[in-house]
Design an enzyme around this catalytic site. Structure first.
Site, PDB file in Angstrom:
ATOM      1  N   CYS A 134       0.838  -1.207   0.000  1.00 48.90           N
ATOM      2  CA  CYS A 134       0.000   0.000   0.000  1.00 48.90           C
ATOM      3  C   CYS A 134       0.867   1.249   0.000  1.00 48.90           C
ATOM      4  O   CYS A 134       1.358   1.675   1.050  1.00 48.90           O
ATOM      5  CB  CYS A 134      -0.944  -0.007   1.200  1.00 48.90           C
ATOM      6  SG  CYS A 134      -1.996   1.442   1.260  1.00 48.90           S
ATOM      7  N   CYS A 137      -0.482   4.133   2.073  1.00 43.71           N
ATOM      8  CA  CYS A 137      -0.269   3.976   3.518  1.00 43.71           C
ATOM      9  C   CYS A 137       1.190   4.267   3.879  1.00 43.71           C
ATOM     10  O   CYS A 137       1.473   4.942   4.859  1.00 43.71           O
ATOM     11  CB  CYS A 137      -0.565   2.554   3.991  1.00 43.71           C
ATOM     12  SG  CYS A 137      -2.036   1.814   3.294  1.00 43.71           S
ATOM     13  N   ASP A 138       2.111   3.719   3.116  1.00 45.58           N
ATOM     14  CA  ASP A 138       3.504   3.673   3.565  1.00 45.58           C
ATOM     15  C   ASP A 138       4.473   4.529   2.750  1.00 45.58           C
ATOM     16  O   ASP A 138       5.631   4.698   3.152  1.00 45.58           O
ATOM     17  CB  ASP A 138       3.995   2.211   3.533  1.00 45.58           C
ATOM     18  CG  ASP A 138       3.201   1.323   4.486  1.00 45.58           C
ATOM     19  OD1 ASP A 138       2.758   1.845   5.524  1.00 45.58           O
ATOM     20  OD2 ASP A 138       3.013   0.142   4.190  1.00 45.58           O
TER      21      ASP A 138
END
Ligand code: NDP
Length: 306
Positions: A134, A137-138
């Site tokens: 992701c 997300c990261d």
């Protein structure tokens, strides 16, 4: 036999939020957590984009707080994997892997989707230490660094473009000599000066040390083996919705996602609702899943009161 007014299947942001709302609405929800309590978020580290946490929050802490909140409000949280369901009529029947049969008046399915991985031992070893599925997300943690994205579909292009705004260089590792993505996405990727597409390449190994990923060893179609230096290794080779056990009874799309009647969460069977990544192939964010869980509980409440 125990009769459950509202059974919630799945212990991710959608399931726990549905449980919070259903418990507060006195629906006496029972939540089955499944194999991975906490859901997909537990495979990441810090969550910086979930509203309400100015300094970010550890993903496992966030999920255990959601779980505790649902429990404190009265949700009955149980372990158990659903092995079979019977949605042919009401009450619905749900069978767990321990052989228990649950009889319920409404069901909220929040079993999520799972990211596909390549299946390499080195990839498994560095999950959360540079290997991620992701970018939204990261990606933030790799600002100014060099990263790689595996895949050639729309998700891979989107992730590569997102990362190209944060990172110094983005390699796209594409196993064929064409991208599967839409033409518009392909053009955007090709126009980005810091994205390099490595055509006809497969990953042989993710390289790293005690502090995380340091690179990847790739093999070209002609057999040539070479390494790239990257600190982030992002998989974007698709997701699969965890809907197998329900698909006999519910309408799903061609990729297996459960179809719901927008803007609500009603599935093709009245009284069965779906929330989160199991019905959302597009946004796939914890905050969206939580919001859908809220909607599912409100829909279930309305259904039960009728
Ligand atoms: P896709 O299935 O479309 O693409 C998967 C990609 O990963 C393909 O390039 C595939 O290669 C590659 N791949 C699969 N397995 C491997 C492997 N083992 N090793 C290396 N590469 C591999 O998945 P997406 O998640 O990209 O998209 C899912 C759906 O969501 C699609 O319908 C897509 O159009 C849609 N979507 C739409 C968006 C938008 O409109 N903005 C954004 C994101 C997704 P190959 O091509 O060789 O099979």
């Amino acid at each position: 036999m125990e009769r459950i007014p509202c059974l919630i299947i799945g212990g991710g942001p959608a399931g726990y939020t549905a449980a919070i709302y259903a418990a507060r609405a006195a629906l006496r929800p029972v939540l089955l957590e499944g194999l991975q309590p906490g859901g997909q978020l537990t495979t990441t580290t810090v969550v910086e984009n979930f509203p309400g946490f100015a300094q970010g929050v550890d993903a496992n802490v966030l999920m255990s707080e959601m779980r505790a909140q649902a429990g404190r409000l009265g949700a009955d949280i149980r372990g158990g994997i659903v092995s079979e369901v019977d949605f042919s009529g009401r009450p619905f029947k749900v069978l767990t892997d321990s052989g228990e049969e649950l009889v319920c008046d409404s069901v909220i399915i929040a079993t999520g989707a799972s990211a596909r991985y390549l299946g390499l031992p080195s990839e498994e070893k560095f999950k959360g230490l540079g290997v991620s599925a992701c970018a939204t997300c990261d990606g933030f943690f790799y600002r100014g660094q060099d990263v790689a994205v595996v895949g050639g579909g729309d998700t891979a292009c989107e992730e590569a473009l997102y990362l190209s705004g944060l990172c110094r260089k983005v390699y796209m590792i594409v196993r064929r000599d064409v991208l599967r993505a839409s033409v518009a996405m392909q053009e955007r990727v090709k126009a980005a000066s810091n994205i390099e597409i490595l055509w006809n390449c497969n990953t042989r190994e993710v390289l790293g040390n005690a502090s995380g990923v340091t690179g990847a060893r790739l093999v070209r179609g002609n057999g040539e083996v070479f390494d790239i230096d990257v600190t982030g290794f992002f998989l974007a080779i698709g997701h699969h919705p965890n809907s197998e056990v329900f698909s006999r009874w519910l309408e799903t799309d061609e990729n297996g996602y459960i179809v719901t009647k927008a803007p609500g969460t009603q599935t093709s069977v009245e009284g069965v609702f779906a929330a989160g990544d199991i019905q959302d192939p597009h946004y796939r964010q914890a905050v969206n899943a939580a919001a859908a869980g809220c909607r599912a509980a409100l829909d279930a409440e309305k259904f039960l009161k009728r």
